[in-house]
Enzyme design. Structure first.
Site, PDB file in Angstrom:
ATOM      1  N   ASP A 324      34.569  35.500  51.179  1.00 29.71           N
ATOM      2  CA  ASP A 324      35.537  36.609  51.108  1.00 29.71           C
ATOM      3  C   ASP A 324      36.642  36.330  50.085  1.00 29.71           C
ATOM      4  O   ASP A 324      36.817  35.198  49.633  1.00 29.71           O
ATOM      5  CB  ASP A 324      36.149  36.814  52.504  1.00 29.71           C
ATOM      6  CG  ASP A 324      36.961  38.112  52.611  1.00 29.71           C
ATOM      7  OD1 ASP A 324      36.759  39.013  51.773  1.00 29.71           O
ATOM      8  OD2 ASP A 324      37.789  38.217  53.539  1.00 29.71           O
ATOM      9  N   GLU A 327      37.603  38.073  44.604  1.00 33.92           N
ATOM     10  CA  GLU A 327      37.735  38.887  43.367  1.00 33.92           C
ATOM     11  C   GLU A 327      38.420  38.088  42.274  1.00 33.92           C
ATOM     12  O   GLU A 327      38.125  38.353  41.112  1.00 33.92           O
ATOM     13  CB  GLU A 327      38.509  40.169  43.686  1.00 33.92           C
ATOM     14  CG  GLU A 327      37.773  41.116  44.610  1.00 33.92           C
ATOM     15  CD  GLU A 327      37.653  40.629  46.046  1.00 33.92           C
ATOM     16  OE1 GLU A 327      38.545  39.888  46.465  1.00 33.92           O
ATOM     17  OE2 GLU A 327      36.667  40.956  46.709  1.00 33.92           O
ATOM     18  N   ASP A 437      35.786  46.574  52.700  1.00 30.60           N
ATOM     19  CA  ASP A 437      36.635  47.192  53.723  1.00 30.60           C
ATOM     20  C   ASP A 437      36.570  48.707  53.721  1.00 30.60           C
ATOM     21  O   ASP A 437      37.496  49.389  53.284  1.00 30.60           O
ATOM     22  CB  ASP A 437      38.086  46.745  53.535  1.00 30.60           C
ATOM     23  CG  ASP A 437      38.240  45.249  53.693  1.00 30.60           C
ATOM     24  OD1 ASP A 437      37.301  44.601  54.180  1.00 30.60           O
ATOM     25  OD2 ASP A 437      39.304  44.731  53.317  1.00 30.60           O
TER      26      ASP A 437
HETATM   27  O1  MIG Z   1      42.766  40.556  53.608  1.00 28.19           O
HETATM   28  O2  MIG Z   1      39.388  37.917  56.799  1.00 28.19           O
HETATM   29  O3  MIG Z   1      36.885  42.250  53.601  1.00 28.19           O
HETATM   30  O4  MIG Z   1      35.927  41.759  56.169  1.00 28.19           O
HETATM   31  O5  MIG Z   1      37.769  40.840  58.080  1.00 28.19           O
HETATM   32  C1  MIG Z   1      41.720  40.805  54.473  1.00 28.19           C
HETATM   33  C2  MIG Z   1      39.950  39.144  57.150  1.00 28.19           C
HETATM   34  C3  MIG Z   1      40.756  39.644  54.455  1.00 28.19           C
HETATM   35  C4  MIG Z   1      38.869  41.041  54.096  1.00 28.19           C
HETATM   36  C5  MIG Z   1      37.431  41.248  54.413  1.00 28.19           C
HETATM   37  C6  MIG Z   1      37.280  41.579  55.869  1.00 28.19           C
HETATM   38  C7  MIG Z   1      37.864  40.483  56.707  1.00 28.19           C
HETATM   39  C8  MIG Z   1      39.332  40.274  56.332  1.00 28.19           C
HETATM   40  N1  MIG Z   1      39.431  39.989  54.905  1.00 28.19           N
END
Ligand code: MIG
Length: 684
Positions: A324, A327, A437
């Site tokens: 996660d 980017e 998201d």
């Molecule tokens: O700023 O880890 O897309 O699936 O639950 C949010 C918390 C960070 C973004 C991910 C999402 C995840 C969430 N993350």
């Protein structure tokens, strides 16, 4: 006939999206014209005239032209009529007005009187104006003119896409259990929370194969740590879950917390494996754990080092991960925050007018994912320092590649589940993507459907959306309808955000419907898995728009809410609230299959044409093409239980006869090419 030509402008950075570089074509770029001109621009009536230098590739579109591709993105299957940006972005509001999501997938097909594919291999920001500035023109503008362009030709769109997929290499193949249903939520805090989820599913006999661990499992959001209080015996817990046939799938974030004594941080600093700032110091950004450094996953050695860190969790029995914030998302940078604080301080006690209030607000809102921050840190690529913004779109790819390459070394015989949020073409060889998201909105159910074929075009086969929606509060009917699409997507995961309505299936009233609906996924696994594997091994699409398969059919070309899935079926999910059913177009005679469960099936043969098809909330409807077969089975509570070969049953539409090439393997090893995995099924 198919043909690929590569052209090169300037000094492109090698993204390794393409494995075997073709020799450069010496001729001029086909189809497009490079336009370089000065233009006068006036932003408003009384603003000054500004001279703007324009430099772009231009293609003139006939009215019949449709454009397909761009992977994960907003808007339609036909991408014409908007301006897109190739720029991996952490933006949780996937609305029509946006220009980019988390992925940068610069492959598209222009389909009109002449049909061709284009791949722009460029890791920086790229503007793809598909009939926005001028309705009849495509304008392509890279931030800098250093890029490789590939032009692909073939007799059909499908052929062009296949040619492209061959060029960029085989798509990632997950373990078979990763086709099972998974439950996730940001906010599962402890062993007890997870046991309760598993209990909720098992007690209600709703099938389940995986529970996802979001950032809550870590110790202070530190990668490759597990909180010792809330998960005191992690490997025992992983084993306990395995006994229940549940795989735990932890999240890994891009940023590494700055903290004395934290091994990943200390090693990274010592070995010089973090991204640098202008002064050559380790760049400081902030994400979940507060201040972090970013591992330089574009530097081979750093990538190798970071990948090996996954071993910490593999050693405790973990067999899958999601990557996660790659980017990479940056909540703020140390430098920018300081400047913003200073400015805000200077505004104290000021009598702010409207403009000043706006400016004040923008200061704070502009902290996250600030383009200036992306220009203020550096990678080391093959020994050369490269500013991040020039390779921005490679970061998620690099992070996932780090993991993928490490898995090859650490677990050469085993498939490990891996999917990422950010991506670039090339990453599809190392993992899948989830669609990020989304929100619990009906419009996002449809948007998710539309992204499936375009993601497949770009090599991403293992994909799916947060079923039920991540942000906002879900309703029971929305979850049911979303699952009715999700049972067809390789990644079938229910995930939601902290603070939203809890959306585990057992929390609602229609438990039996949830059980049967998800049961249908497990029942269809022989077909779904076989189609996935064939698509991956043959560089083909799992999901296609009707336009690709029935190119001569004027109605089929217009359809944006039905898809073909593999060789045998067409899906047409309901995506409107309170709808009793929906309109469906059949481009050829098909057999409608109506499933209440794998044991309750009705079928009906329909002629080519337009229909209103009733689809109650409790049913899944799909269509079988003529001469095709869908192997299925009774469903189990988890993938390993789901079928015995002797229980295989066939759904088919055999007017005279029907055939199917059925792929099956053990689902865990990598002996993909073995001809023993293929079997012919026939109905006469
Ligand atoms: O700023 O880890 O897309 O699936 O639950 C949010 C918390 C960070 C973004 C991910 C999402 C995840 C969430 N993350």
């Amino acid at each position: 006939m198919s043909r690929i030509r590569r052209f090169s402008i300037g000094n492109p950075i090698d993204t390794e999206a393409v494995l075997k570089k073709l020799p450069k074509d010496k001729g001029g770029i086909p189809y497009f014209q490079r336009i370089q001109k000065m233009e006068v621009e006036k932003f408003s009536e009384d603003s000054q005239e500004t001279m703007v230098q324009r430099d772009y590739l231009s293609y003139v579109m006939g009215p019949e032209v449709k454009i397909y591709g761009l992977g994960e993105n907003v808007r339609g299957i036909d991408k014409r009529g908007w301006v897109y940006e190739s720029n991996c972005t952490d933006d949780p509001n996937h609305t029509e007005g946006k220009h980019a999501l988390y992925g940068a997938h610069n492959f598209f097909v222009v389909a009109g009187k002449e049909t061709f594919g284009v791949f722009l291999d460029y890791p920086g920001k790229l503007t793809l104006d598909f009939g926005y500035t001028r309705m009849d023109e495509i304008h392509i503008t890279p931030e800098e003119w250093n890029l490789d362009l590939y032009f692909l030709e073939g007799d059909t769109i499908l052929e062009i896409v296949k040619e492209f997929r061959r060029l960029v290499g085989r798509s990632y193949i997950p373990p078979r259990w990763a086709f099972g249903y998974g439950q996730s939520r940001w906010g599962y805090q402890s062993e007890a929370d997870i046991r309760a989820v598993v209990k909720g599913y098992r007690e209600n006999q709703i099938p389940l194969d995986a529970v996802y661990l979001d950032i809550d499992y870590m110790e202070e959001f530190k990668d490759f740590t597990v909180d010792q209080e809330r998960f005191p015996n992690f490997s025992d817990f992983v084993e306990e879950m395995k006994q229940e046939h549940i795989h735990l799938v932890p999240i890994i974030d891009a940023g590494v917390k700055i903290e004395e004594g934290y091994q990943v941080y200390e090693e990274g600093v010592k070995k010089d494996y973090f991204c640098k700032d202008q002064e050559g110091k380790d760049f400081v950004g902030a994400v979940w754990p507060g201040k972090v450094h970013f591992p330089d996953v574009l530097n081979k050695n750093a990538r190798k080092w970071f990948g090996k860190k996954y071993k910490y969790l593999l050693d405790q029995g973990i067999e899958g991960f999601w990557n996660d914030m790659n980017e990479p998302a940056i909540f703020y940078s140390e430098k920018n925050l300081e400047q913003v604080m200073k400015k805000i301080k200077s505004m104290k006690y000021k009598n702010m007018d409207m403009w000043e209030v706006f400016a004040f607000r923008d200061l704070v809102n502009g902290l996250a994912n600030n383009p200036e921050d992306y220009k203020s840190f550096y990678h080391k690529i093959n020994g050369t320092s490269v500013r991040h913004d020039k390779v921005h779109n490679l970061y998620g790819y690099g992070m996932t590649r780090a993991a993928g390459e490490a898995f090859e070394e650490l677990e050469p015989e085993k498939r490990i589940l891996m999917f990422s949020r950010a991506s670039y073409i090339g990453m599809h060889r190392y993992g899948g993507v989830w669609m990020g998201d989304n929100q619990s909105w009906w419009s996002h159910l449809l948007l998710n459907l539309k992204m499936l074929p375009s993601l497949n075009m770009c090599g991403f086969l293992y994909t799916g959306a947060d079923l039920g929606g991540f942000g906002s509060d879900v309703t029971e009917d929305l979850l049911l309808r979303w699952l009715a699409l999700g049972i067809f997507t390789p990644l079938m995961r229910n995930h939601s955000a902290l603070g939203t309505r809890e959306q585990e299936c057992y929390r609602f009233t229609q438990t039996e419907t949830f059980r049967k609906l998800i049961g249908i996924r497990y029942g269809l696994m022989p077909y779904l898995y076989s189609e996935y594997m064939k698509a991956a091994l043959r560089d083909e699409l799992l999901f296609s728009p009707l336009a690709f398969v029935y190119p001569e059919d004027d109605h089929a070309r217009e359809v944006e809410d039905q898809l073909l899935l593999g060789e045998s079926i067409m899906i047409a999910p309901v995506y409107t609230q309170n709808a009793k059913g929906r309109y469906v177009y059949l481009p050829e005679p098909m057999k409608l299959v109506r499933m209440r469960s794998v044991e309750e099936i009705e079928t009906e043969v329909l002629e080519k044409g337009h229909y209103y098809v009733e689809v109650p909330l409790e049913e899944v409807v799909f269509f079988i093409r003529p001469g095709k077969i869908v192997p299925y089975t009774k469903s189990g509570q988890f993938v390993e239980e789901e079928y015995q070969e002797k229980d295989i049953r066939l759904l088919h539409f055999a007017e005279e006869k029907a055939e199917y090439e059925w792929y099956q393997d053990d689902g865990y090893g990598k002996d993909y090419e073995n001809p023993k995995h293929y079997r012919k099924l026939q109905v006469k």
